[in-house]
Design an enzyme around this catalytic site. Structure first.
Site, PDB file in Angstrom:
ATOM      1  N   GLU A  34      -3.530  -8.078 -36.239  1.00  8.51           N
ATOM      2  CA  GLU A  34      -3.868  -8.229 -37.651  1.00  8.51           C
ATOM      3  C   GLU A  34      -2.938  -7.363 -38.502  1.00  8.51           C
ATOM      4  OE1 GLU A  34      -7.943  -7.001 -37.383  1.00  8.51           O
ATOM      5  OE2 GLU A  34      -8.432  -8.705 -36.093  1.00  8.51           O
ATOM      6  N   LEU A  63      -7.769 -13.247 -38.120  1.00  9.53           N
ATOM      7  CA  LEU A  63      -8.557 -12.025 -37.958  1.00  9.53           C
ATOM      8  C   LEU A  63      -9.638 -12.254 -36.885  1.00  9.53           C
ATOM      9  CD1 LEU A  63      -9.910 -10.242 -41.147  1.00  9.53           C
ATOM     10  CD2 LEU A  63     -10.450  -9.615 -38.806  1.00  9.53           C
ATOM     11  N   ALA A  64      -9.249 -12.088 -35.618  1.00 11.26           N
ATOM     12  CA  ALA A  64     -10.179 -12.415 -34.539  1.00 11.26           C
ATOM     13  C   ALA A  64      -9.713 -11.727 -33.266  1.00 11.26           C
ATOM     14  CB  ALA A  64     -10.234 -13.921 -34.337  1.00 11.26           C
ATOM     15  N   GLU A  65     -10.352 -10.616 -32.943  1.00 19.30           N
ATOM     16  CA  GLU A  65      -9.864  -9.807 -31.826  1.00 19.30           C
ATOM     17  C   GLU A  65     -10.014 -10.524 -30.492  1.00 19.30           C
ATOM     18  OE1 GLU A  65     -11.928  -8.844 -34.205  1.00 19.30           O
ATOM     19  OE2 GLU A  65     -10.661  -7.485 -35.360  1.00 19.30           O
ATOM     20  N   PHE A  88      -8.344  -0.928 -35.233  1.00 20.13           N
ATOM     21  CA  PHE A  88      -9.029   0.363 -35.087  1.00 20.13           C
ATOM     22  C   PHE A  88      -9.879   0.292 -33.820  1.00 20.13           C
ATOM     23  CE2 PHE A  88      -8.207   1.150 -39.573  1.00 20.13           C
ATOM     24  CZ  PHE A  88      -8.141   2.528 -39.645  1.00 20.13           C
ATOM     25  N   ASP A  89     -10.159   1.458 -33.263  1.00 16.85           N
ATOM     26  CA  ASP A  89     -10.987   1.561 -32.051  1.00 16.85           C
ATOM     27  C   ASP A  89     -12.200   0.637 -32.054  1.00 16.85           C
ATOM     28  OD1 ASP A  89     -12.336   3.267 -34.033  1.00 16.85           O
ATOM     29  OD2 ASP A  89     -10.977   4.834 -33.326  1.00 16.85           O
ATOM     30  N   PHE A  91     -12.920  -1.881 -33.783  1.00 18.87           N
ATOM     31  CA  PHE A  91     -12.686  -3.303 -34.015  1.00 18.87           C
ATOM     32  C   PHE A  91     -12.107  -3.976 -32.775  1.00 18.87           C
ATOM     33  CE2 PHE A  91     -12.057  -1.629 -38.520  1.00 18.87           C
ATOM     34  CZ  PHE A  91     -13.418  -1.556 -38.700  1.00 18.87           C
ATOM     35  N   PRO A  94     -14.974  -6.711 -30.320  1.00 19.07           N
ATOM     36  CA  PRO A  94     -15.090  -8.174 -30.134  1.00 19.07           C
ATOM     37  C   PRO A  94     -14.193  -8.688 -29.000  1.00 19.07           C
ATOM     38  CG  PRO A  94     -14.878  -7.646 -32.464  1.00 19.07           C
ATOM     39  CD  PRO A  94     -14.635  -6.372 -31.705  1.00 19.07           C
ATOM     40  N   HIS A 134     -14.373   3.738 -37.728  1.00 20.55           N
ATOM     41  CA  HIS A 134     -12.932   3.999 -37.735  1.00 20.55           C
ATOM     42  C   HIS A 134     -12.579   5.241 -36.924  1.00 20.55           C
ATOM     43  CE1 HIS A 134     -13.257   1.266 -41.172  1.00 20.55           C
ATOM     44  NE2 HIS A 134     -11.966   1.066 -41.077  1.00 20.55           N
TER      45      HIS A 134
HETATM   46  C1  TPP Z   1     -13.957  -6.801 -36.531  1.00 24.77           C
HETATM   47  C2  TPP Z   1     -13.039  -6.183 -37.517  1.00 24.77           C
HETATM   48  N1  TPP Z   1     -11.707  -6.287 -37.321  1.00 24.77           N
HETATM   49  C3  TPP Z   1     -10.849  -5.674 -38.169  1.00 24.77           C
HETATM   50  C4  TPP Z   1     -11.302  -4.972 -39.232  1.00 24.77           C
HETATM   51  C5  TPP Z   1     -10.338  -4.246 -40.150  1.00 24.77           C
HETATM   52  N2  TPP Z   1     -10.339  -4.857 -41.485  1.00 24.77           N
HETATM   53  C6  TPP Z   1     -11.076  -4.337 -42.479  1.00 24.77           C
HETATM   54  S1  TPP Z   1     -11.021  -5.271 -43.844  1.00 24.77           S
HETATM   55  C7  TPP Z   1      -9.993  -6.387 -43.139  1.00 24.77           C
HETATM   56  C8  TPP Z   1      -9.593  -7.600 -43.919  1.00 24.77           C
HETATM   57  C9  TPP Z   1     -10.783  -8.395 -44.358  1.00 24.77           C
HETATM   58  O1  TPP Z   1     -10.422  -9.520 -45.044  1.00 24.77           O
HETATM   59  P1  TPP Z   1     -11.498 -10.515 -45.628  1.00 24.77           P
HETATM   60  O2  TPP Z   1     -12.488 -10.888 -44.585  1.00 24.77           O
HETATM   61  O3  TPP Z   1     -10.743 -11.634 -46.265  1.00 24.77           O
HETATM   62  O4  TPP Z   1     -12.281  -9.675 -46.695  1.00 24.77           O
HETATM   63  P2  TPP Z   1     -11.694  -8.947 -47.992  1.00 24.77           P
HETATM   64  O5  TPP Z   1     -11.207  -7.595 -47.577  1.00 24.77           O
HETATM   65  O6  TPP Z   1     -10.590  -9.788 -48.532  1.00 24.77           O
HETATM   66  O7  TPP Z   1     -12.839  -8.824 -48.918  1.00 24.77           O
HETATM   67  C10 TPP Z   1      -9.680  -5.996 -41.841  1.00 24.77           C
HETATM   68  C11 TPP Z   1      -8.760  -6.714 -40.952  1.00 24.77           C
HETATM   69  C12 TPP Z   1     -12.699  -4.899 -39.400  1.00 24.77           C
HETATM   70  N3  TPP Z   1     -13.240  -4.233 -40.427  1.00 24.77           N
HETATM   71  N4  TPP Z   1     -13.524  -5.503 -38.538  1.00 24.77           N
END
Ligand code: TPP
Lengths: 334, 381
Positions: A34, A63-65, A88-89, A91, A94, A134
């Site tokens: 990501e 966005l899909a681990e 991050f740890d 995350f 999944p 985090h």
């Molecule tokens: C399972 C997971 N993976 C990665 C992250 C790190 N992360 C935090 S916000 C974000 C982007 C989120 O994008 P979106 O779902 O479009 O929401 P927005 O921030 O645009 O409101 C990521 C990758 C997380 N919080 N949770």
């Protein structure tokens, strides 16, 4: 191809350099995760890789681990060497299904016919004031899964060297990056040799004779500082940096403990069911007659990781390490 | 002679009759996001509702600027601003009845505040004194979820449980465009549809997941289209049109409450600020794009509609602004006080009954804190 003239100064830069050099050396190496492309990762560890090698080799994934690691399995089955970043740890959870059910056992299931050369980079640990999810130290989960290498650098040189080795390894490696060391420059190892000891070897970072501090990753600087401070008390502490939790270097650890007769294991993940229990048990099994005190553990409390304003009470600091060392003396004399 | 010829011409038996389980046409979203403001439909909207939405929008915008200011003063560790997305946030809260539940993502502090939670309690997570500041039961708001999409199955479970108990409670679950890629999103939607659970999923499609644009996130015609595959309706709405979002969400909530099952709503909006104050958005997007969206501002859109129709005058606008200012002043003042922290809290809520190990660790910390205190007070020991 451009060459970076400056030597990496921080751990983050060393990691970037390791991936860059690995990608240049072997077209099978692909980086994905990501935000690793245009942004260069939220910690900028993949900075410049997409620009230099193209988006097919440094890929922003959906966005899909589970998807990221699962796709990496397929890519590795077809001869690529994926290096995936978990942002991050917490995350990475999944992706646990893929890690535990497939990544760790594909070689074994196929009687060695299908190795998976995958590197899973996971920024881990606390001390940076991160909000919930985090700051987890998840190394015990990974250690408990046979088939995975679990590696964690504590110096700039190891960040480079160990990551190159991890990428070159024909087995999956969980590469734990202590995020609070990303930007620290380790003065005591400033010349960045790239031919570091192999995965599986521990290194004595500071020789000593009174007791051994066994540690890794984010807790190494804490132990080095404690060893300095302990000199005032007349203690000459040896510090062993494990570097690799799986495989575990019994030889180096036991040689040190046999010499000093006392050991404290220091890490910030929880103590109960944590890595320290395994390490203490191994030492006891192998060095019982050399021990002058029980092996002690200094670890994080057995809690969900605290909010940033309270994390200093959770993280084992110099004082807690020194208290343990004092207890070793007490145990020895009574 | 081949085997085939021996047996005569091969005639496949006809396949069993197949019929789709339902007609997908009514589930499909409209081609264009649904709009109310600036169209003829607007005249039919309830003026009181529009004014309430407006007041909440202005408060929300002010809240965002205040919270961002607090990050600069170091009072908040981090703040993911929802500037530009206020219409979705406010409509989410206002579409629910008191007995309903809200399942927010980490960016949805405004929806939580609009639901009645104390702003300071809403910011606890981001200030860093505790992971969650409010009692979820008081306003029926689940904790802000940081791991993306992981709260969606919870919303389904809660709604299902309420239905089993005979309560007409609806759960509204919020997720970003990026979050729709997670496995949990799929699992939640599938469960909801199979169980016909009274859930509404609100996707705020704000264009980006940190640096990753929607085009790299999905190849679907729209995120709302995803609903059809699960067997629930998908609705596409202009996320900056508060009246439209409110109408679509309210319809979906009513539909769920009446036993009609879940709906997926995609609100098309834009993240005007960076991902958080720690992010550098210039690395992945052009200013032009941001400017275009700034001109389609949710507060302005509603303000123009209301003024044009004589539902809002200068005095009323002033009153709303003053109310928002007062909220901001109160927030600023209370956030500028150091939170009172007791490190011993660390041990109090891990289990209902602490383990003996935790009791030991608690005692250790107590000793350490006492020693710290002695040191500060210059105790000679
Ligand atoms: C399972 C997971 N993976 C990665 C992250 C790190 N992360 C935090 S916000 C974000 C982007 C989120 O994008 P979106 O779902 O479009 O929401 P927005 O921030 O645009 O409101 C990521 C990758 C997380 N919080 N949770």
């Amino acid at each position: 191809m451009t060459t970076v003239a400056v030597k990496p100064a921080t751990m983050a830069q060393a990691l970037t350099r390791a991936m860059r050099d690995a990608m240049a050396a072997d077209p099978a190496v692909h980086v994905m995760g990501e935000d690793v492309g245009t942004l260069g990762g939220v910690f900028r560890v993949t900075d410049g890789l997409a620009a230099e090698f193209g988006e097919d080799r440094c890929t922003d994934t959906p966005l899909a681990e589970a998807g990221i690691l699962g796709a990496a399995v397929g890519m590795a089955m077809y001869g690529l060497r994926p290096v995936v970043e978990m942002q991050f740890d917490a995350f990475a959870y999944p992706a646990f299904e893929q890690l535990v059910s497939h990544v760790s056992r594909m070689r074994n299931r196929t009687r060695g016919r299908m190795p998976l050369p995958i590197t899973v980079r996971v920024p881990y640990g606390g001390g940076i004031g991160g909000v919930e999810h985090h700051s987890d130290s998840s190394e015990a989960y990974y250690m408990a899964t046979p088939g995975l290498h679990v590696v964690t650098p504590a110096t700039v040189a190891d960040a480079y060297g160990l990551l190159r080795q991890a990428i070159a390894s024909d087995d999956p490696v969980v590469f734990l990056e202590p995020k609070r060391l990303y930007w620290s420059k380790d003065a005591w190892n400033a010349d960045h040799p790239t031919d570091v000891e192999p995965i599986g070897r521990a290194v004595v970072r500071r020789p000593g004779s009174s007791a051994t501090l066994i540690t890794y990753g984010p807790s190494l600087p804490v132990c080095m500082e404690a060893a300095e401070a302990a000199r005032a008390e007349g203690w000459d502490l040896e510090v062993v940096d494990l570097r690799s939790l799986v495989p575990f270097d019994d030889e180096t650890v036991c040689a040190s403990v046999r010499r000093t007769g006392r050991a404290v294991v220091v890490h910030e993940s929880t103590g109960f069911g944590g890595p320290g229990g395994e390490i203490a048990a191994r030492i006891t099994e192998r060095c019982f007659h050399h021990l002058e005190a029980p092996v002690l553990r200094v670890a994080g409390f057995d809690l969900p990781y605290p909010p940033p304003m309270l994390e200093r009470h959770h993280l084992p600091g110099v004082d807690r390490v020194l208290d343990a060392v004092a207890r070793l003396q007490w145990e020895a004399e009574n | 002679m081949t085997v085939m010829e021996q047996r005569g011409a091969y005639r496949p038996s006809p396949p069993p009759a197949w019929q789709p389980r339902m007609d997908p046409a009514p589930l499909l979203p409209d081609a264009e996001p649904y709009r109310v403001l600036g169209t003829d439909t607007a005249a039919k909207a309830d003026p009181d509702l529009l004014r309430r939405l407006y007041a909440q929008l202005v408060r929300g915008r002010r809240y965002n600027t205040q919270a961002t200011a607090l990050t600069k003063q170091g009072r908040l560790a981090v703040y993911p601003s929802s500037t530009g997305q206020e219409a979705c946030e406010v409509a989410a809260a206002l579409a629910l009845e008191e007995r309903d539940w809200l399942f927010p993502s980490y960016r949805d502090t405004l929806a939580v505040v609009a639901r009645g939670v104390d702003p300071v309690e809403t910011l606890t997570l981001l200030r860093g004194d505790w992971h969650n500041g409010y009692d979820p039961h008081t306003h029926r708001v689940a904790p802000l979820s940081t791991p993306l999409a992981t709260q969606l199955p919870h919303a389904v479970g809660l709604a299902h449980a309420a239905r089993l108990k005979g309560d007409d409670v609806v759960a509204l679950a919020m997720v970003g465009d990026g979050g729709t890629s997670e496995g949990d999103f799929h699992e939640a939607l599938n469960f909801a549809a199979v169980w016909q659970a009274p859930v509404v999923f609100l996707v705020q499609n704000n264009g980006f997941a940190i640096s990753v644009p929607l085009a790299k996130q999905t190849a679907a015609p729209s995120l709302a289209h995803k609903a059809v595959g699960y067997g629930m309706p998908g609705r596409l709405v202009d996320g900056n049109d508060a009246a439209a979002v409110h109408e679509v969400l309210s319809d979906a909530v009513r539909h769920a409450r009446a036993g009609g099952g879940p709906t997926l709503v995609e609100a098309v909006t834009y993240r005007v600020e960076a991902h958080t104050n720690a992010d550098d958005a210039t690395r992945y997007r052009e200013d032009d794009e941001v400017e275009t969206w700034r001109r389609h501002d949710p507060v302005q859109l509603l303000e123009r509609e209301l003024t044009a129709r004589g539902l809002l005058d200068e005095a009323a606008i002033d009153a709303v602004r003053q109310d928002a200012e007062a909220m901001a002043a109160d927030l600023r003042e209370r956030m500028n006080q150091d939170p009172r922290l007791d490190p011993m809290d660390l041990f109090d809520h891990v289990y209902a009954e602490p383990t003996s190990q935790l009791r030991e660790q608690r005692a250790l910390l107590r000793t350490e804190l006492a020693a710290e205190q002695d040191e500060q007070e210059g105790d000679p020991r």
